[in-house]
Enzyme design. Structure first.
Site, PDB file in Angstrom:
ATOM      1  N   ARG A   1       0.818  -1.228   0.000  1.00  0.00           N
ATOM      2  CA  ARG A   1       0.000   0.000   0.000  1.00  0.00           C
ATOM      3  C   ARG A   1       0.843   1.265   0.000  1.00  0.00           C
ATOM      4  O   ARG A   1       0.354   2.343  -0.302  1.00  0.00           O
ATOM      5  CB  ARG A   1      -0.909   0.023   1.235  1.00  0.00           C
ATOM      6  CG  ARG A   1      -1.868  -1.125   1.311  1.00  0.00           C
ATOM      7  CD  ARG A   1      -2.530  -1.205   2.665  1.00  0.00           C
ATOM      8  NE  ARG A   1      -1.495  -1.421   3.688  1.00  0.00           N
ATOM      9  CZ  ARG A   1      -1.626  -1.081   4.965  1.00  0.00           C
ATOM     10  NH1 ARG A   1      -2.716  -0.498   5.399  1.00  0.00           N
ATOM     11  NH2 ARG A   1      -0.659  -1.315   5.819  1.00  0.00           N
TER      12      ARG A   1
ATOM     13  N   GLN B   1       9.968  26.458  13.956  1.00  0.00           N
ATOM     14  CA  GLN B   1       9.673  26.815  12.574  1.00  0.00           C
ATOM     15  C   GLN B   1       9.935  25.621  11.672  1.00  0.00           C
ATOM     16  O   GLN B   1      10.950  24.945  11.811  1.00  0.00           O
ATOM     17  CB  GLN B   1      10.569  27.996  12.166  1.00  0.00           C
ATOM     18  CG  GLN B   1      10.371  28.518  10.779  1.00  0.00           C
ATOM     19  CD  GLN B   1      11.232  29.761  10.530  1.00  0.00           C
ATOM     20  OE1 GLN B   1      11.479  30.557  11.419  1.00  0.00           O
ATOM     21  NE2 GLN B   1      11.674  29.918   9.303  1.00  0.00           N
ATOM     22  N   ASP B   2       9.008  25.353  10.753  1.00  0.00           N
ATOM     23  CA  ASP B   2       9.195  24.337   9.716  1.00  0.00           C
ATOM     24  C   ASP B   2       9.265  25.041   8.376  1.00  0.00           C
ATOM     25  O   ASP B   2       8.495  25.972   8.118  1.00  0.00           O
ATOM     26  CB  ASP B   2       8.018  23.355   9.680  1.00  0.00           C
ATOM     27  CG  ASP B   2       8.070  22.315  10.782  1.00  0.00           C
ATOM     28  OD1 ASP B   2       8.975  22.375  11.636  1.00  0.00           O
ATOM     29  OD2 ASP B   2       7.196  21.430  10.795  1.00  0.00           O
TER      30      ASP B   2
ATOM     31  N   LYS C   1      22.766  36.426  -4.080  1.00  0.00           N
ATOM     32  CA  LYS C   1      23.233  36.522  -2.689  1.00  0.00           C
ATOM     33  C   LYS C   1      24.233  35.413  -2.364  1.00  0.00           C
ATOM     34  O   LYS C   1      25.282  35.661  -1.760  1.00  0.00           O
ATOM     35  CB  LYS C   1      22.033  36.462  -1.749  1.00  0.00           C
ATOM     36  CG  LYS C   1      22.390  36.563  -0.281  1.00  0.00           C
ATOM     37  CD  LYS C   1      21.162  36.657   0.601  1.00  0.00           C
ATOM     38  CE  LYS C   1      20.305  35.444   0.494  1.00  0.00           C
ATOM     39  NZ  LYS C   1      19.170  35.429   1.423  1.00  0.00           N
ATOM     40  N   ASP C   2      23.940  34.179  -2.791  1.00  0.00           N
ATOM     41  CA  ASP C   2      24.843  33.068  -2.507  1.00  0.00           C
ATOM     42  C   ASP C   2      26.152  33.184  -3.298  1.00  0.00           C
ATOM     43  O   ASP C   2      27.207  32.775  -2.821  1.00  0.00           O
ATOM     44  CB  ASP C   2      24.164  31.732  -2.801  1.00  0.00           C
ATOM     45  CG  ASP C   2      23.066  31.407  -1.792  1.00  0.00           C
ATOM     46  OD1 ASP C   2      22.945  32.122  -0.782  1.00  0.00           O
ATOM     47  OD2 ASP C   2      22.327  30.438  -2.036  1.00  0.00           O
TER      48      ASP C   2
ATOM     49  N   HIS D   1      24.510  28.846   4.265  1.00  0.00           N
ATOM     50  CA  HIS D   1      23.851  29.834   5.112  1.00  0.00           C
ATOM     51  C   HIS D   1      24.048  29.562   6.603  1.00  0.00           C
ATOM     52  O   HIS D   1      24.147  28.420   7.020  1.00  0.00           O
ATOM     53  CB  HIS D   1      22.351  29.847   4.826  1.00  0.00           C
ATOM     54  CG  HIS D   1      22.022  30.129   3.395  1.00  0.00           C
ATOM     55  ND1 HIS D   1      20.947  29.565   2.775  1.00  0.00           N
ATOM     56  CD2 HIS D   1      22.636  30.897   2.466  1.00  0.00           C
ATOM     57  CE1 HIS D   1      20.884  29.990   1.518  1.00  0.00           C
ATOM     58  NE2 HIS D   1      21.915  30.786   1.300  1.00  0.00           N
TER      59      HIS D   1
ATOM     60  N   LYS E   1      19.012  22.478  12.869  1.00  0.00           N
ATOM     61  CA  LYS E   1      18.132  22.075  11.767  1.00  0.00           C
ATOM     62  C   LYS E   1      18.072  20.563  11.658  1.00  0.00           C
ATOM     63  O   LYS E   1      19.098  19.886  11.688  1.00  0.00           O
ATOM     64  CB  LYS E   1      18.637  22.643  10.438  1.00  0.00           C
ATOM     65  CG  LYS E   1      18.574  24.160  10.359  1.00  0.00           C
ATOM     66  CD  LYS E   1      19.106  24.662   9.035  1.00  0.00           C
ATOM     67  CE  LYS E   1      19.048  26.180   8.985  1.00  0.00           C
ATOM     68  NZ  LYS E   1      19.644  26.706   7.738  1.00  0.00           N
TER      69      LYS E   1
ATOM     70  N   ARG F   1      21.947  25.945  -2.738  1.00  0.00           N
ATOM     71  CA  ARG F   1      21.496  26.919  -1.739  1.00  0.00           C
ATOM     72  C   ARG F   1      22.469  26.868  -0.572  1.00  0.00           C
ATOM     73  O   ARG F   1      22.688  25.837   0.024  1.00  0.00           O
ATOM     74  CB  ARG F   1      20.078  26.602  -1.273  1.00  0.00           C
ATOM     75  CG  ARG F   1      19.041  26.736  -2.373  1.00  0.00           C
ATOM     76  CD  ARG F   1      17.639  26.575  -1.809  1.00  0.00           C
ATOM     77  NE  ARG F   1      16.633  26.607  -2.832  1.00  0.00           N
ATOM     78  CZ  ARG F   1      16.000  27.712  -3.236  1.00  0.00           C
ATOM     79  NH1 ARG F   1      16.290  28.875  -2.689  1.00  0.00           N
ATOM     80  NH2 ARG F   1      15.091  27.646  -4.180  1.00  0.00           N
TER      81      ARG F   1
ATOM     82  N   GLU G   1      21.575  37.145   9.140  1.00  0.00           N
ATOM     83  CA  GLU G   1      21.846  36.207   8.054  1.00  0.00           C
ATOM     84  C   GLU G   1      23.248  36.415   7.483  1.00  0.00           C
ATOM     85  O   GLU G   1      23.685  37.543   7.280  1.00  0.00           O
ATOM     86  CB  GLU G   1      20.804  36.410   6.960  1.00  0.00           C
ATOM     87  CG  GLU G   1      20.949  35.479   5.803  1.00  0.00           C
ATOM     88  CD  GLU G   1      19.889  35.744   4.747  1.00  0.00           C
ATOM     89  OE1 GLU G   1      19.282  34.765   4.321  1.00  0.00           O
ATOM     90  OE2 GLU G   1      19.684  36.912   4.359  1.00  0.00           O
TER      91      GLU G   1
ATOM     92  N   GLU H   1       7.612   7.784  11.223  1.00  0.00           N
ATOM     93  CA  GLU H   1       7.537   8.971  12.074  1.00  0.00           C
ATOM     94  C   GLU H   1       8.719   9.853  11.717  1.00  0.00           C
ATOM     95  O   GLU H   1       9.863   9.399  11.753  1.00  0.00           O
ATOM     96  CB  GLU H   1       7.615   8.601  13.554  1.00  0.00           C
ATOM     97  CG  GLU H   1       6.364   7.976  14.090  1.00  0.00           C
ATOM     98  CD  GLU H   1       6.439   7.717  15.586  1.00  0.00           C
ATOM     99  OE1 GLU H   1       7.539   7.839  16.196  1.00  0.00           O
ATOM    100  OE2 GLU H   1       5.399   7.365  16.155  1.00  0.00           O
TER     101      GLU H   1
ATOM    102  N   TYR I   1      12.717  21.151   6.470  1.00  0.00           N
ATOM    103  CA  TYR I   1      13.543  21.209   7.668  1.00  0.00           C
ATOM    104  C   TYR I   1      12.853  21.928   8.805  1.00  0.00           C
ATOM    105  O   TYR I   1      12.094  22.859   8.619  1.00  0.00           O
ATOM    106  CB  TYR I   1      14.920  21.801   7.396  1.00  0.00           C
ATOM    107  CG  TYR I   1      14.963  23.135   6.688  1.00  0.00           C
ATOM    108  CD1 TYR I   1      15.313  24.290   7.374  1.00  0.00           C
ATOM    109  CD2 TYR I   1      14.693  23.233   5.331  1.00  0.00           C
ATOM    110  CE1 TYR I   1      15.384  25.512   6.724  1.00  0.00           C
ATOM    111  CE2 TYR I   1      14.764  24.440   4.674  1.00  0.00           C
ATOM    112  CZ  TYR I   1      15.107  25.581   5.376  1.00  0.00           C
ATOM    113  OH  TYR I   1      15.171  26.801   4.737  1.00  0.00           O
TER     114      TYR I   1
END
Length: 178
Positions: A23, A47-48, A166-167, A62, A71, A59, A142, A28, A131
């Site tokens: 199926r 925060q998610d 920016k990166d 950071h 994280k 990316r 940042e 979890e 995350y």
């Protein structure tokens, strides 16, 4: 759960138990009590986040100076090469990096405690990346390390990634930490 210790202090690769049959599957992705025990730390995720990126998008790398975030990251669709860099000056692994492949088939999670820089590059046509963070995003704090800093020496599986402006302007490790 199978837990693999990283060479970076506190960083772990987690392989949750997956229950599969004809199926589909069930797993979890987080329970506070068990993850606090496995990671040996108090956890308070506030925060998610969910991002989608396309092939060869990189990316990162950071981090936040004022409100460092722990994280717990995972890929729900696609495949990425995920990287953590220890930027905690007091850490025995300061300046070292660890890279892992995360993909939807494996369902592994990567735990990065607060005080690390983080980035990833997408290897599939696209990747959905989720995350959980232990602190809120703070734009004033940042910062970004240059993805190909020769002093860090990350062995990326992509030679010419797609970067945000920016990166592409990330700073060298020695400019920030030495």
């Amino acid at each position: 759960m199978n837990v693999i210790e990283s060479r970076i202090d506190g960083v772990k690769l987690l392989h949750p138990r997956v229950f599969e049959d004809e199926r589909g599957f069930f797993l979890e992705t987080y329970t506070k009590e068990s993850y606090q025990q496995i990671l040996n730390t108090e956890l308070n995720f506030v925060q998610d986040n969910h991002s989608r990126s396309y092939k060869h998008v990189l990316r990162g790398l950071h981090f936040q100076t004022s409100r460092p975030q722990g994280k717990l990251v995972r890929v729900v669709r696609g495949k990425v090469f995920d990287v953590a860099i220890d930027i905690r000056p007091e850490s025995p692994t300061f300046g070292q990096w660890e890279g892992v492949y995360l993909d939807e088939a494996d369902k592994a999670q990567f735990w990065l405690p607060p005080g690390l820089a983080h980035g990833f590059v997408v290897l599939s046509d696209y990747a959905d990346f989720e995350y959980k963070c232990t602190d809120y995003y703070d734009p004033a704090g940042e910062a970004c390390l240059l993805w190909n800093d020769p002093d860090i020496g990350i062995e990326w599986p992509v030679e010419s990634p797609l970067l945000s402006p920016k990166d592409a302007q990330g700073k060298l490790f020695k400019e920030i930490f030495r």
